[in-house]
Design a protein around this motif. Structure first.
Motif, mmCIF file in Angstrom:
data_model
loop_
_atom_site.group_PDB
_atom_site.id
_atom_site.type_symbol
_atom_site.label_atom_id
_atom_site.label_comp_id
_atom_site.label_asym_id
_atom_site.label_seq_id
_atom_site.Cartn_x
_atom_site.Cartn_y
_atom_site.Cartn_z
ATOM 1 N N PHE A 202 0.833 -1.206 0.000
ATOM 2 C CA PHE A 202 0.000 0.000 0.000
ATOM 3 C C PHE A 202 0.865 1.253 0.000
ATOM 4 O O PHE A 202 0.581 2.221 -0.706
ATOM 5 N N ALA A 203 1.930 1.229 0.794
ATOM 6 C CA ALA A 203 2.832 2.387 0.858
ATOM 7 C C ALA A 203 3.497 2.640 -0.489
ATOM 8 O O ALA A 203 3.631 3.786 -0.928
ATOM 9 N N THR A 204 3.913 1.560 -1.174
ATOM 10 C CA THR A 204 4.577 1.734 -2.472
ATOM 11 C C THR A 204 3.604 2.274 -3.522
ATOM 12 O O THR A 204 4.033 2.947 -4.470
ATOM 13 N N TYR A 205 2.311 2.007 -3.352
ATOM 14 C CA TYR A 205 1.324 2.553 -4.278
ATOM 15 C C TYR A 205 1.307 4.082 -4.235
ATOM 16 O O TYR A 205 0.836 4.732 -5.175
ATOM 17 N N HIS A 206 1.803 4.660 -3.142
ATOM 18 C CA HIS A 206 1.782 6.116 -2.971
ATOM 19 C C HIS A 206 3.116 6.769 -3.304
ATOM 20 O O HIS A 206 3.332 7.938 -2.966
ATOM 21 N N LEU A 207 3.986 6.059 -3.967
ATOM 22 C CA LEU A 207 5.305 6.615 -4.293
ATOM 23 C C LEU A 207 5.204 7.914 -5.084
ATOM 24 O O LEU A 207 5.906 8.891 -4.796
ATOM 25 N N SER A 208 4.337 7.951 -6.075
ATOM 26 C CA SER A 208 4.238 9.160 -6.906
ATOM 27 C C SER A 208 3.730 10.346 -6.100
ATOM 28 O O SER A 208 4.038 11.507 -6.408
ATOM 29 N N THR A 209 2.938 10.081 -5.067
ATOM 30 C CA THR A 209 2.410 11.152 -4.223
ATOM 31 C C THR A 209 3.524 11.868 -3.475
ATOM 32 O O THR A 209 3.443 13.071 -3.219
ATOM 33 N N TYR A 210 4.570 11.104 -3.137
ATOM 34 C CA TYR A 210 5.661 11.665 -2.333
ATOM 35 C C TYR A 210 6.981 11.711 -3.105
ATOM 36 O O TYR A 210 8.035 11.395 -2.574
ATOM 37 N N GLY A 211 6.873 12.122 -4.369
ATOM 38 C CA GLY A 211 8.061 12.368 -5.178
ATOM 39 C C GLY A 211 8.957 11.164 -5.363
ATOM 40 O O GLY A 211 10.165 11.310 -5.529
ATOM 41 N N TYR A 212 8.384 9.963 -5.341
ATOM 42 C CA TYR A 212 9.134 8.706 -5.503
ATOM 43 C C TYR A 212 10.248 8.566 -4.469
ATOM 44 O O TYR A 212 11.287 7.963 -4.727
ATOM 45 N N ASN A 213 10.000 9.120 -3.284
ATOM 46 C CA ASN A 213 10.913 8.970 -2.153
ATOM 47 C C ASN A 213 10.514 7.690 -1.426
ATOM 48 O O ASN A 213 9.634 7.687 -0.556
ATOM 49 N N LEU A 214 11.173 6.581 -1.775
ATOM 50 C CA LEU A 214 10.775 5.267 -1.268
ATOM 51 C C LEU A 214 10.861 5.200 0.253
ATOM 52 O O LEU A 214 9.942 4.694 0.909
ATOM 53 N N GLY A 215 11.960 5.680 0.819
ATOM 54 C CA GLY A 215 12.121 5.638 2.268
ATOM 55 C C GLY A 215 11.012 6.388 2.980
ATOM 56 O O GLY A 215 10.455 5.910 3.970
ATOM 57 N N TYR A 216 10.680 7.574 2.468
ATOM 58 C CA TYR A 216 9.634 8.382 3.076
ATOM 59 C C TYR A 216 8.283 7.668 2.995
ATOM 60 O O TYR A 216 7.533 7.620 3.979
ATOM 61 N N ALA A 217 7.955 7.131 1.817
ATOM 62 C CA ALA A 217 6.668 6.458 1.637
ATOM 63 C C ALA A 217 6.542 5.249 2.552
ATOM 64 O O ALA A 217 5.497 5.043 3.192
ATOM 65 N N LEU A 218 7.602 4.454 2.641
ATOM 66 C CA LEU A 218 7.548 3.253 3.473
ATOM 67 C C LEU A 218 7.434 3.602 4.950
ATOM 68 O O LEU A 218 6.623 3.028 5.682
ATOM 69 N N MET A 219 8.266 4.543 5.395
ATOM 70 C CA MET A 219 8.244 4.923 6.808
ATOM 71 C C MET A 219 6.967 5.661 7.163
ATOM 72 O O MET A 219 6.364 5.441 8.212
ATOM 73 N N GLY A 220 6.546 6.538 6.275
ATOM 74 C CA GLY A 220 5.405 7.392 6.570
ATOM 75 C C GLY A 220 4.055 6.726 6.448
ATOM 76 O O GLY A 220 3.089 7.185 7.066
ATOM 77 N N LEU A 221 3.960 5.629 5.660
ATOM 78 C CA LEU A 221 2.646 5.047 5.397
ATOM 79 C C LEU A 221 2.463 3.600 5.866
ATOM 80 O O LEU A 221 1.340 3.198 6.151
ATOM 81 N N THR A 222 3.534 2.825 5.924
ATOM 82 C CA THR A 222 3.387 1.398 6.245
ATOM 83 C C THR A 222 2.727 1.178 7.602
ATOM 84 O O THR A 222 1.751 0.421 7.727
ATOM 85 N N PHE A 223 3.230 1.826 8.618
ATOM 86 C CA PHE A 223 2.708 1.612 9.971
ATOM 87 C C PHE A 223 1.296 2.186 10.125
ATOM 88 O O PHE A 223 0.443 1.593 10.798
ATOM 89 N N THR A 224 1.045 3.314 9.468
ATOM 90 C CA THR A 224 -0.301 3.878 9.512
ATOM 91 C C THR A 224 -1.288 2.950 8.826
ATOM 92 O O THR A 224 -2.408 2.741 9.317
ATOM 93 N N ARG A 225 -0.879 2.371 7.696
ATOM 94 C CA ARG A 225 -1.763 1.443 6.991
ATOM 95 C C ARG A 225 -2.038 0.193 7.828
ATOM 96 O O ARG A 225 -3.154 -0.340 7.803
ATOM 97 N N MET A 226 -1.043 -0.255 8.578
ATOM 98 C CA MET A 226 -1.267 -1.395 9.455
ATOM 99 C C MET A 226 -2.385 -1.093 10.445
ATOM 100 O O MET A 226 -3.264 -1.927 10.689
ATOM 101 N N VAL A 227 -2.365 0.119 10.994
ATOM 102 C CA VAL A 227 -3.421 0.529 11.925
ATOM 103 C C VAL A 227 -4.764 0.628 11.212
ATOM 104 O O VAL A 227 -5.797 0.215 11.744
ATOM 105 N N LEU A 228 -4.773 1.136 9.979
ATOM 106 C CA LEU A 228 -6.011 1.290 9.227
ATOM 107 C C LEU A 228 -6.629 -0.056 8.839
ATOM 108 O O LEU A 228 -7.839 -0.149 8.627
ATOM 109 N N THR A 229 -5.799 -1.091 8.749
ATOM 110 C CA THR A 229 -6.312 -2.425 8.428
ATOM 111 C C THR A 229 -6.898 -3.117 9.651
ATOM 112 O O THR A 229 -7.795 -3.956 9.525
ATOM 113 N N LEU A 230 -6.436 -2.768 10.828
ATOM 114 C CA LEU A 230 -6.880 -3.434 12.055
ATOM 115 C C LEU A 230 -8.387 -3.349 12.301
ATOM 116 O O LEU A 230 -8.981 -4.327 12.761
#
Length: 262
Positions: A202-230
């Motif tokens: 899910f985080a990688t799907y948002h790469l274009s939103t954050y200037g293809y900054n992979l580290g930022y997308a993974l750190m900024g969205l992965t954990f939040t998405r985990m909470v959103l799935t719970l």
């Protein structure tokens, strides 16, 4: 595991069925991220008299073609993902949704608060480690004339886009749970694998939103998405996880809308 489509000894959706659904997810994301759908719709709507004219500042005074193209893009994105499920399981795709119960509203509130806390913390860490990235939707500021109409238009668009995003988040989660069942992995291992991998995807799907900054997308969205799935894990109801996701985005965008973001 009383999740839809993976009950019983025989999988409700075959391996090829899950692959098809996830490929449809990816295609919908690519169409959304690259602006293909929005561009086509804008070009068509520009032919309607009066729709092509906007103000001098297109960010705060967009043309009607641009406004409706944004909303219709969200509708099409959602429709593509519903089609991915419905073409595989027929009308049973509706099993992802259930009527809301009284306890569901408590789950929505609880996970909304948790998602905000996790989102703020991981966002700060992502900024510190990988640089400052701003979601393009955060460019508008409340102090500018016409900003509230643009903000509200974005929230209408989110009604459809974020529900579509729930499909692209839950599909790989359910697929990996089924894989774990077939491979006879422990339920705990299968759950955590499905939650982590689907959230990373899910985080990688948002790469274009954050200037293809992979580290930022993974750190900024992965954990939040985990909470959103719970909340979906808790209720097996996509309406609940969608409500949490919508509230999270609404208050996140509202915060940046009212406070200058550079």
């Amino acid at each position: 595991m009383d999740y839809p489509f993976i009950q019983g000894q025989t999988p409700e959706i075959s391996r090829n069925g899950w692959i098809k659904i996830i490929i449809v997810n990816i295609i919908s994301v690519l169409l959304l991220a690259n602006g293909i759908i929005h561009g086509i719709l804008t070009s068509i709507l520009n032919w309607i008299p009066g729709f092509s004219h906007g103000g001098q500042n297109m960010l705060y005074q967009p043309s009607l073609a641009n406004v409706f193209a944004g909303i219709l893009t969200g509708v099409i994105f959602l429709s593509i993902n519903i089609w991915g499920f419905s073409s595989t399981v027929g009308p049973r795709w509706k099993e992802l949704f259930k009527p809301l119960k009284k306890n569901d509203f408590w789950q929505i509130l609880k996970y909304f608060i948790l998602s905000m806390v996790v989102g703020i913390v991981t966002g700060l860490i992502a900024n510190r480690l990988f640089g400052h990235e701003v979601n393009p939707a955060n460019r508008i500021q409340a102090s500018h004339p016409g900003a509230w109409l643009v903000f509200l238009e974005g929230r209408v668009e989110n009604l459809f886009q974020l529900l579509g995003e729930e499909f692209i988040a839950i599909a790989p989660f359910l697929a990996l749970l089924q894989l774990g069942r077939l491979k006879k992995w422990s339920s705990k291992f299968s759950f955590w694998l499905a939650l982590i991998v689907s959230s990373i995807l899910f985080a990688t799907y948002h790469l274009s939103t954050y200037g293809y900054n992979l580290g930022y997308a993974l750190m900024g969205l992965t954990f939040t998405r985990m909470v959103l799935t719970l909340p979906y894990v808790k209720t097996k109801n996509l309406w609940v996880s969608f409500a949490v996701h919508y509230l999270y985005d609404l208050f996140s965008f509202l915060l940046s809308f009212l406070v200058v973001v550079s």
